[in-house]
Scaffold this active site. Structure first.
Site, PDB file in Angstrom:
ATOM      1  N   HIS B  12       0.878  -1.169   0.000  1.00  0.00           N
ATOM      2  CA  HIS B  12       0.000   0.000   0.000  1.00  0.00           C
ATOM      3  C   HIS B  12       0.916   1.220   0.000  1.00  0.00           C
ATOM      4  CE1 HIS B  12       0.442  -0.629   4.547  1.00  0.00           C
ATOM      5  NE2 HIS B  12       1.170   0.410   4.263  1.00  0.00           N
ATOM      6  N   HIS B  59      -1.317   4.775   9.594  1.00  0.00           N
ATOM      7  CA  HIS B  59      -0.160   5.681   9.456  1.00  0.00           C
ATOM      8  C   HIS B  59      -0.459   7.036  10.065  1.00  0.00           C
ATOM      9  CE1 HIS B  59       0.140   2.714   6.243  1.00  0.00           C
ATOM     10  NE2 HIS B  59       1.411   2.969   6.141  1.00  0.00           N
ATOM     11  N   HIS B 193      11.085  -1.383   2.257  1.00  0.00           N
ATOM     12  CA  HIS B 193      11.244   0.049   1.994  1.00  0.00           C
ATOM     13  C   HIS B 193      11.571   0.790   3.273  1.00  0.00           C
ATOM     14  CE1 HIS B 193       6.923  -0.179   3.026  1.00  0.00           C
ATOM     15  NE2 HIS B 193       6.774   1.134   2.996  1.00  0.00           N
ATOM     16  N   GLU B 240       6.406  -3.791   7.774  1.00  0.00           N
ATOM     17  CA  GLU B 240       4.979  -4.022   7.514  1.00  0.00           C
ATOM     18  C   GLU B 240       4.701  -5.422   6.955  1.00  0.00           C
ATOM     19  OE1 GLU B 240       3.840   0.610   6.364  1.00  0.00           O
ATOM     20  OE2 GLU B 240       4.245  -0.832   4.785  1.00  0.00           O
TER      21      GLU B 240
END
Lengths: 117, 280
Positions: B12, B59, B193, B240
């Site tokens: 996402h 987030h 990431h 994540e």
């Protein structure tokens, strides 16, 4: 105050632990407020007054004023909340990546493309 | 009884929202990412889920540092999306299924997972964009939803081992629900990431590909790593992958890989996608 547990050193990386969460609370709370368009507009009308309203300390207000990404992290900023500040400035995460690594945005993007080869 | 038809795991990234809004699916930058999804659409048309249980991480939209739950489960009639501070286009609200939410909550707490329950819950891009990618042509998401949120904002994070156990208990809870509905479990986030720090832009293709493969043949493989080790291997946001792990753990028994896609980069992210079907 620091946590007792030994921390693992990861190069170029600081995990957002209890120490940073305490240190950056006011800064992150201000950035969290940017979820609202009204608050973003209020910040843009008078940045200094808005920082005061959220009780940022001098270091935090200075790194906000200077758009200093590594400084914002060192001042306890969490990247997820800081991203909302970056949004006000029209910056995306690749702008932030370039700013933190000392590259141009194009160089940063090229680095990512190369990593996928 | 409810049946888990399989699991879908996907990255996402907020930029996906902008790409969808700008109709950039066939743009050269985006094509390798969006081209991963038609086989998923075909699979969804075949298995026809009624409900999606979505394992994701907030987030900083619904949760702030004043109260940061490790595990939170939504129990609202409807979940609203918001612009998250960037002014990205807001998607229509998502229907909940409160009966299944409370069943899941009851079962998980019974199994010693101390949850936060949310009768109001804003859902961010980690929830909304994967659903839009899976059902791109519907104005509103056509399935009911149950959000399950795992903290990846403030450390300490729950360990990979703990998230696996949560997923397993979640799957058992769904399977014990006394209604004949078909459930897909969706896990969103990763893969490698890192947005913050001097190591920003870090990705790790070898690890990601090994992790994806492990979910099929050796699902507990990643539970051997500590959170700090996962951050070192996959980046501050690569962690994540916990959502993928919980999703895989929710699928009972062996799974078959229906489809996978992997592409670097989307924004700063190594984007992964996988569809796993329960073997029985």
């Amino acid at each position: 105050m620091s946590s007792v547990r030994q921390k693992r050193e990861i190069p170029g990386t600081a995990v957002f632990d209890g120490d940073l969460a305490q240190k950056g609370y006011a800064l992150n709370k201000m950035c969290f407020s940017f979820n609202s368009a009204d608050n973003r507009a209020e910040f843009q009308r008078d940045e200094h007054a808005y920082c005061r309203k959220y009780g940022l300390n001098e270091e935090q207000e200075s790194v906000i004023r200077n758009r200093d990404v590594l400084g914002l992290l060192a001042a306890g900023g969490n990247v997820y909340y800081l991203a909302k500040f970056a949004g006000i400035l029209g910056l995306d995460v690749q702008d932030l990546g370039a700013a933190q690594t000392g590259m141009t945005k194009d160089e940063f993007k090229a680095m990512l493309v190369a990593a996928g080869k | 009884m409810a049946k888990i038809v399989g699991g879908i795991t996907t990255s996402h990234v907020p930029a996906i929202g902008r790409a969808i809004a700008g109709n950039l699916q066939q743009d050269p930058y985006w094509k390798p990412f969006f081209d991963g999804f038609p086989p998923v659409h075909d699979w969804l048309a075949k298995v026809k889920p009624d409900i999606a249980v979505v394992v994701y991480n907030d987030h900083g939209l619904n949760f702030f540092l004043d109260k940061m739950p490790t595990f939170a489960v939504g129990a609202a009639p409807e979940y609203q999306n918001a612009d998250e501070g960037w002014g990205i286009p807001t998607l229509p609200p998502y229907a909940g299924n409160q009966a299944l939410s409370w069943h899941v909550i009851n079962e998980l707490v019974e199994k010693e997972f101390d949850l936060t329950t949310c009768q109001e819950m804003l859902v961010d891009h980690a929830f909304s964009l994967p659903l839009k990618l899976l059902w791109p042509n519907e104005e509103r998401c056509p399935v009911q939803t149950v959000p399950v949120c795992i903290n990846t904002v403030q450390y300490p994070l729950p360990s990979a081992k703990r998230c696996f156990k949560l997923g397993k208990a979640l799957g058992e809870a769904i399977a014990s629900w006394d209604e004949d509905l078909r459930v897909v479990v969706i896990g969103t986030g990763g893969l490698s990431h890192q947005l913050d720090g001097k190591r920003a832009g870090f990705v790790n293709k070898d690890f990601d590909l090994a992790f994806m493969e492990s979910l099929i043949n050796d699902p507990e493989w990643a539970t051997k790593y500590s959170i700090e080790e996962l951050v070192e291997l996959t980046g501050t946001q690569g962690v994540e992958l916990l959502m993928w792990l919980a999703t895989r753990a929710a699928l009972p028994g062996k799974v078959r890989k229906v489809h996978a896609n992997y592409h670097i980069p989307i924004s700063n992210t190594a984007a992964g996608l996988m569809v796993m079907e329960c073997a029985d």
